[in-house]
Scaffold this active site. Structure first.
Site, PDB file in Angstrom:
ATOM      1  N   SER A 118       0.770  -1.378   0.099  1.00 57.56           N
ATOM      2  CA  SER A 118      -0.078  -0.010  -0.247  1.00 57.56           C
ATOM      3  C   SER A 118       1.051   1.265   0.199  1.00 57.56           C
ATOM      4  O   SER A 118       1.485   1.599  -0.924  1.00 57.56           O
ATOM      5  CB  SER A 118      -0.917   0.044   1.056  1.00 57.56           C
ATOM      6  OG  SER A 118      -2.056   0.710   0.697  1.00 57.56           O
ATOM      7  N   LYS A 138      -1.467  -4.014  -2.965  1.00 58.01           N
ATOM      8  CA  LYS A 138      -2.494  -3.375  -2.400  1.00 58.01           C
ATOM      9  C   LYS A 138      -2.669  -1.881  -2.792  1.00 58.01           C
ATOM     10  O   LYS A 138      -1.836  -1.107  -2.049  1.00 58.01           O
ATOM     11  CB  LYS A 138      -2.593  -3.522  -0.826  1.00 58.01           C
ATOM     12  CG  LYS A 138      -4.048  -2.999  -0.369  1.00 58.01           C
ATOM     13  CD  LYS A 138      -4.084  -3.131   1.149  1.00 58.01           C
ATOM     14  CE  LYS A 138      -5.421  -2.626   1.353  1.00 58.01           C
ATOM     15  NZ  LYS A 138      -5.842  -1.226   1.061  1.00 58.01           N
TER      16      LYS A 138
END
Length: 388
Positions: free
Chosen positions: A303, A328
């Site tokens: 992320s 992600k």
């Protein structure tokens, strides 16, 4: 952009399970929140039921209906999230979410132990935080943790062990007691500690014998971006830097952007969409653009850490070494439910400066290595040479 990155398991295995990842050296990761505004919840058309705003309304309506019927709003919201197919959606109790907010502020309640599970299932202490209850009790790196409050921990996932240490099941506060069964060589003993509110050490700096500086970023909690910039400024001469993002599963997106500003002279860090609205994230000008830089990543790089990696790679600022990152790249926003619990629901995705999608794909390193990744990173830095 104000935001944070929220990691949660696709199917929530238990209360606080995602939150404990922070303290197992896999920080909670995930999303952008804060200044996006609320989605339009007025009279959605039938065809809009699959939009992020409609998804949010479905979950909040399910919680409200459950509360009106005397049932658990949180359980109803969890069922709605599960049915939606939102892989990263999750529901947290009020206490869990408050704890999560503290974690992103760089604080947590615990005893100051980091641990890992060995191949034989044993739980070994890998780090003891200075000034923590564990340090005061004389616990050392390499000690074996046998039990927590009488529960044997051999063979259990590290996340469960950390949850026991923190007392997640009882929402244990600072000052509560926890009993540990320990072993060191032939010595076995017990220690009773009191949990305390501690600050996370999200950035550590060390120098390798060859002069390379390694800046390890465990998570993007509050203040980490400035800590990275300070570490870069204090690195002597034109020494090469390894930015170690292995196992970093995210945190505050704004902190990742500030960290990017340490190595870039302004410019694009990422683009993203929230409920269909396109936005962009930029670095501040004035970063060090000449010093040799390697970004070290692995499958635990997620992320916000992937956002930073993608920016440095696409902008030609760093050579990325390691293994493919997790993948992600989705954005979640929080919705407060009637009982005070919070639903985190996916509202969009981000892309690297070159327009690459991260979600479900990850970032492919320039040099893929599994073993001795740090040594390979040093070799790459030596090949980049002295920029002067």
């Amino acid at each position: 952009m104000s935001g944070r990155d929220l990691f949660c398991q696709p199917r929530r295995a238990g209360r606080g399970a995602a939150l404990t990842l922070l303290f197992a050296s896999v920080l909670v990761a995930g999303a952008a929140t804060g200044s996006f505004g609320d989605p339009d919840r007025k009279s959605p058309s039938p065809s809009a039921r699959s939009t992020p705003a409609a998804h949010r309304e479905t979950v909040t309506d399910a919680a409200a209906e459950a509360m009106a019927d005397g049932k658990s709003p949180m359980e109803a919201a969890e069922r709605a999230v599960s049915r939606s197919g939102d892989r990263w959606g999750a529901v947290y109790s009020q206490g869990e979410y408050e704890e999560f907010e503290e974690a992103l502020d760089g604080q947590y309640t615990g005893v100051g132990l980091w641990a890992r599970r060995e191949r034989d299932g044993r739980i070994e202490v890998t780090r003891v935080q200075s000034g923590s209850p564990a340090a005061a009790a004389g616990i050392r790196t390499g000690d074996r943790l046998r039990s927590v409050d009488g529960e044997k921990v051999d063979g259990r996932p590290v996340t469960e062990v950390v949850s026991l240490l923190r007392g997640d099941a009882d929402d244990a506060a600072a000052g509560t007691k926890v009993s540990l069964g320990l072993e060191r060589g032939t010595r076995a003993w017990s220690e009773t500690l009191r949990r305390a509110k501690l600050s996370t050490d999200s950035v550590t700096v060390r120098k390798l014998p060859g002069g390379v500086t390694v800046i390890k970023v465990a998570a993007f909690t509050k203040g980490v971006g400035d800590a990275v910039r300070t570490a870069v400024e204090q690195t002597p001469g034109h020494a090469g830097i390894v930015l170690d993002l292995r196992g970093n599963s995210g945190g505050l997106v704004t902190e990742a952007a500030t960290a990017a500003s340490a190595f870039l002279d302004g410019g694009l860090v990422a683009t993203y969409d929230v409920n269909g609205a396109q936005r962009s994230l930029h670095a501040d000008p004035g970063g060090d653009t000449t010093r040799p830089l390697v970004a070290l990543v692995d499958g635990g790089t997620m992320s916000a850490a992937e956002l930073l990696t993608g920016a440095l790679q696409d902008r030609g600022r760093a050579v990325v070494v390691g293994s493919r990152t997790f993948g992600k790249g989705s954005i979640q926003m929080p919705s407060r439910l009637p009982d005070g619990s919070v639903a985190e629901l996916t509202v969009g995705h981000y892309r690297t400066p070159a327009g690459h999608t991260v979600d479900g794909r990850g970032i492919t390193p320039d040099l893929e290595v599994d073993a001795e990744a740090l040594e390979r990173a040093e070799t790459v830095l030596s090949g980049l040479g002295d920029p002067s």
